[in-house]
Design a protein around this motif. Structure first.
Motif, PDB file in Angstrom:
ATOM      1  N   UNK A  26       0.863  -1.182   0.000  1.00  0.00           N
ATOM      2  CA  UNK A  26       0.000   0.000   0.000  1.00  0.00           C
ATOM      3  C   UNK A  26       0.899   1.231   0.000  1.00  0.00           C
ATOM      4  N   UNK A  27       0.349   2.363  -0.406  1.00  0.00           N
ATOM      5  CA  UNK A  27       1.087   3.624  -0.293  1.00  0.00           C
ATOM      6  C   UNK A  27       0.759   4.258   1.051  1.00  0.00           C
ATOM      7  N   UNK A  28       1.749   4.933   1.639  1.00  0.00           N
ATOM      8  CA  UNK A  28       1.550   5.544   2.958  1.00  0.00           C
ATOM      9  C   UNK A  28       2.672   6.528   3.240  1.00  0.00           C
ATOM     10  N   UNK A  29       2.408   7.469   4.119  1.00  0.00           N
ATOM     11  CA  UNK A  29       3.495   8.294   4.621  1.00  0.00           C
ATOM     12  C   UNK A  29       4.283   7.475   5.638  1.00  0.00           C
ATOM     13  N   UNK A  40       5.084  -6.666  10.217  1.00  0.00           N
ATOM     14  CA  UNK A  40       6.438  -6.374   9.754  1.00  0.00           C
ATOM     15  C   UNK A  40       6.358  -5.831   8.329  1.00  0.00           C
ATOM     16  N   UNK A  41       6.815  -4.599   8.149  1.00  0.00           N
ATOM     17  CA  UNK A  41       6.595  -3.868   6.902  1.00  0.00           C
ATOM     18  C   UNK A  41       7.903  -3.313   6.355  1.00  0.00           C
ATOM     19  N   UNK A  42       8.060  -3.387   5.042  1.00  0.00           N
ATOM     20  CA  UNK A  42       9.254  -2.873   4.377  1.00  0.00           C
ATOM     21  C   UNK A  42       8.890  -1.695   3.480  1.00  0.00           C
ATOM     22  N   UNK A  43       9.614  -0.602   3.617  1.00  0.00           N
ATOM     23  CA  UNK A  43       9.476   0.528   2.697  1.00  0.00           C
ATOM     24  C   UNK A  43      10.247   0.166   1.436  1.00  0.00           C
ATOM     25  N   UNK A  44       9.541  -0.369   0.460  1.00  0.00           N
ATOM     26  CA  UNK A  44      10.162  -0.856  -0.764  1.00  0.00           C
ATOM     27  C   UNK A  44      10.631   0.302  -1.645  1.00  0.00           C
ATOM     28  N   UNK A  45       9.786   1.327  -1.744  1.00  0.00           N
ATOM     29  CA  UNK A  45      10.091   2.486  -2.580  1.00  0.00           C
ATOM     30  C   UNK A  45       9.929   3.755  -1.750  1.00  0.00           C
ATOM     31  N   UNK A  46      10.967   4.550  -1.681  1.00  0.00           N
ATOM     32  CA  UNK A  46      10.887   5.882  -1.088  1.00  0.00           C
ATOM     33  C   UNK A  46      10.739   6.840  -2.264  1.00  0.00           C
ATOM     34  N   UNK A  47       9.510   7.306  -2.476  1.00  0.00           N
ATOM     35  CA  UNK A  47       9.222   8.043  -3.698  1.00  0.00           C
ATOM     36  C   UNK A  47       9.554   9.516  -3.642  1.00  0.00           C
ATOM     37  N   UNK A  48       9.352  10.142  -2.473  1.00  0.00           N
ATOM     38  CA  UNK A  48       9.555  11.576  -2.369  1.00  0.00           C
ATOM     39  C   UNK A  48       9.405  11.998  -0.926  1.00  0.00           C
ATOM     40  N   UNK A  49       9.689  13.269  -0.661  1.00  0.00           N
ATOM     41  CA  UNK A  49       9.249  13.867   0.594  1.00  0.00           C
ATOM     42  C   UNK A  49       8.676  15.249   0.310  1.00  0.00           C
ATOM     43  N   UNK A 105      11.565  21.418   7.102  1.00  0.00           N
ATOM     44  CA  UNK A 105      11.836  20.135   7.782  1.00  0.00           C
ATOM     45  C   UNK A 105      12.008  19.053   6.710  1.00  0.00           C
ATOM     46  N   UNK A 106      12.992  19.214   5.829  1.00  0.00           N
ATOM     47  CA  UNK A 106      13.139  18.284   4.702  1.00  0.00           C
ATOM     48  C   UNK A 106      13.315  16.842   5.158  1.00  0.00           C
ATOM     49  N   UNK A 107      12.554  15.971   4.511  1.00  0.00           N
ATOM     50  CA  UNK A 107      12.668  14.544   4.799  1.00  0.00           C
ATOM     51  C   UNK A 107      11.760  14.033   5.887  1.00  0.00           C
ATOM     52  N   UNK A 108      11.025  14.906   6.556  1.00  0.00           N
ATOM     53  CA  UNK A 108      10.180  14.472   7.663  1.00  0.00           C
ATOM     54  C   UNK A 108       8.864  13.862   7.195  1.00  0.00           C
ATOM     55  N   UNK A 109       8.344  14.333   6.070  1.00  0.00           N
ATOM     56  CA  UNK A 109       7.060  13.839   5.571  1.00  0.00           C
ATOM     57  C   UNK A 109       7.344  13.072   4.289  1.00  0.00           C
ATOM     58  N   UNK A 110       7.596  11.777   4.431  1.00  0.00           N
ATOM     59  CA  UNK A 110       8.009  10.922   3.315  1.00  0.00           C
ATOM     60  C   UNK A 110       6.827  10.138   2.764  1.00  0.00           C
ATOM     61  N   UNK A 111       6.774   9.993   1.438  1.00  0.00           N
ATOM     62  CA  UNK A 111       5.749   9.182   0.779  1.00  0.00           C
ATOM     63  C   UNK A 111       6.377   7.876   0.309  1.00  0.00           C
ATOM     64  N   UNK A 112       5.791   6.769   0.746  1.00  0.00           N
ATOM     65  CA  UNK A 112       6.374   5.449   0.534  1.00  0.00           C
ATOM     66  C   UNK A 112       5.409   4.506  -0.179  1.00  0.00           C
ATOM     67  N   UNK A 113       5.978   3.492  -0.805  1.00  0.00           N
ATOM     68  CA  UNK A 113       5.224   2.287  -1.168  1.00  0.00           C
ATOM     69  C   UNK A 113       5.753   1.189  -0.269  1.00  0.00           C
ATOM     70  N   UNK A 114       4.880   0.675   0.600  1.00  0.00           N
ATOM     71  CA  UNK A 114       5.299  -0.325   1.582  1.00  0.00           C
ATOM     72  C   UNK A 114       4.717  -1.688   1.226  1.00  0.00           C
TER      73      UNK A 114
END
Length: 365
Positions: free
Chosen positions: A97-100, A114-123, A219-228
């Motif tokens: 799923x996608x999530x912050x 147990x969850x893996x951040x597979x893709x770190x798309x942006x912040x 606050x760069x990098x604090x609000x990350x958008x992920x595919x987990x």
């Protein structure tokens, strides 16, 4: 330019003991989606500028091309309710799923998945902001009300803004306001301060006497958008990780250019998100996109990313988002590249694992 609609995103809800218990019980009663080697998978996404590319990946045939390469099927499913999509993933109904990063921590990971951040798309790099009416000094918030979506990343951004001038949430009164009501509320005399995200933020800033006083670029990098994805599913089905990462970064390579293909993709995504190409590109401008896998890897391997996640987990604990069983922010372990961890190393439930993005960077997919 057509008017952008309110892109609902990042509204964190407290998963109380009952809900966590129900989710975990479901996974115990029904075999988890990750319980065996499989050839069919489901990934859920919801609308936000950093996640809607999954729609293009799906409808353009890019996903099918990569899935076929590894002999699997990947169904990309749009869920209109962001939090519900994460709840369904937590219950094992989706493989990813996608999530912050904040919601990945506070919902599935805190719930024991147990969850893996597979893709770190942006912040977020300006897409979230604090706006004051008639003042540009954050210190003037003392004793005032601030309207925002409570327990969302807007709430988190307010905490960081107050901290930047030596204040805390005790100095203000937070008024829980739905994202659909934020713009209208700020147009009234009774609401002077709001925190929100784009495109709502842009609408608020256009109003008379509106002053943007703090935004996510500070606050760069604090609000990350992920595919987990589910860690066990990924471990047992590496083809899923390869196909998802390959498809995502193929599109990123196109979207980042002014080629005909890149413009076509951005125009499609603008239309799909209720605006147009220019409107979508304006939203992208408020994000630090990781167009290339090497950039995502470099970021998530940095001290900056770890420090940002440390701040997020402390906020999540203080707001009770890690569940009733959490006695400190260390309750949920978080792992990063290079063996670095935050929290309980015996209870790692959120993993920033760049292995598949590294394959993409090495052209090894």
């Amino acid at each position: 330019m057509k008017k952008p609609f309110a892109l609902k995103r990042r509204i964190t809800q407290i998963l109380g003991g009952a809900l966590i218990t129900a989710a975990v019980s479901t996974m115990l009663i029904v075999p988890a989606a990750s319980a065996q080697e499989r050839d069919s998978f489901k990934i859920a996404w919801s609308i936000y500028a950093g996640w809607i590319p999954w729609k293009y990946v799906d409808e353009s045939g890019i996903m099918k091309k990569w899935a076929d390469k590894y002999g699997i099927e990947v169904e990309i499913v749009q869920i209109n309710d962001y939090i519900e999509s994460i709840n369904q993933y937590t219950a094992g109904e989706f493989d990813g799923v996608v999530a912050t990063s904040m919601d990945a921590l506070s919902i599935p990971s805190a719930g024991g998945v147990d969850t893996t951040a597979l893709i770190v798309g942006d912040y977020s790099n300006g897409n979230d902001g604090l706006v004051m009416k008639g003042s540009s000094d954050i210190k003037d918030l003392k004793g005032e009300q601030v309207n925002l979506v409570e327990l969302s990343v807007s709430h988190y951004l307010l905490a960081r803004a107050l901290d930047s001038v030596g204040m805390s949430e005790r100095d203000v009164t937070v008024v829980n306001t739905g994202d659909a009501d934020i713009v209208a509320a700020f147009s009234t005399d009774g609401v002077k301060n709001v925190v929100t995200w784009n495109p709502l933020l842009a609408d608020v800033l256009e109003m008379p006497s509106a002053n943007g006083v703090f935004d996510s670029s500070q606050i760069p990098g604090h609000i990350k958008d992920l595919t987990i994805v589910n860690t066990q599913t990924l471990a047992e089905n590496p083809a899923l990780g390869k196909a998802l990462v390959g498809a995502w970064f193929e599109l990123m390579a196109e979207m980042s250019t002014d080629s005909e293909a890149g413009q076509e993709a951005r125009a499609f995504l603008g239309e799909a998100s209720g605006t147009d190409q220019a409107g979508y590109e304006a939203q992208l401008a408020g994000m630090k996109m990781f167009w290339e896998p090497k950039d995502a890897i470099a970021f998530i391997s940095s001290d900056q990313a770890i420090e940002a996640m440390d701040s997020v987990r402390e906020f999540s604990y203080q707001k009770g988002l890690l569940g009733e069983g959490a006695s400190s922010a260390d309750f949920v372990g978080i792992s990063f590249p290079g063996g670095k961890t935050l929290g309980d190393s015996a209870n790692i439930k959120l993993r920033f694992d760049p292995a598949y993005m590294q394959m993409a960077a090495d052209d090894a997919l």
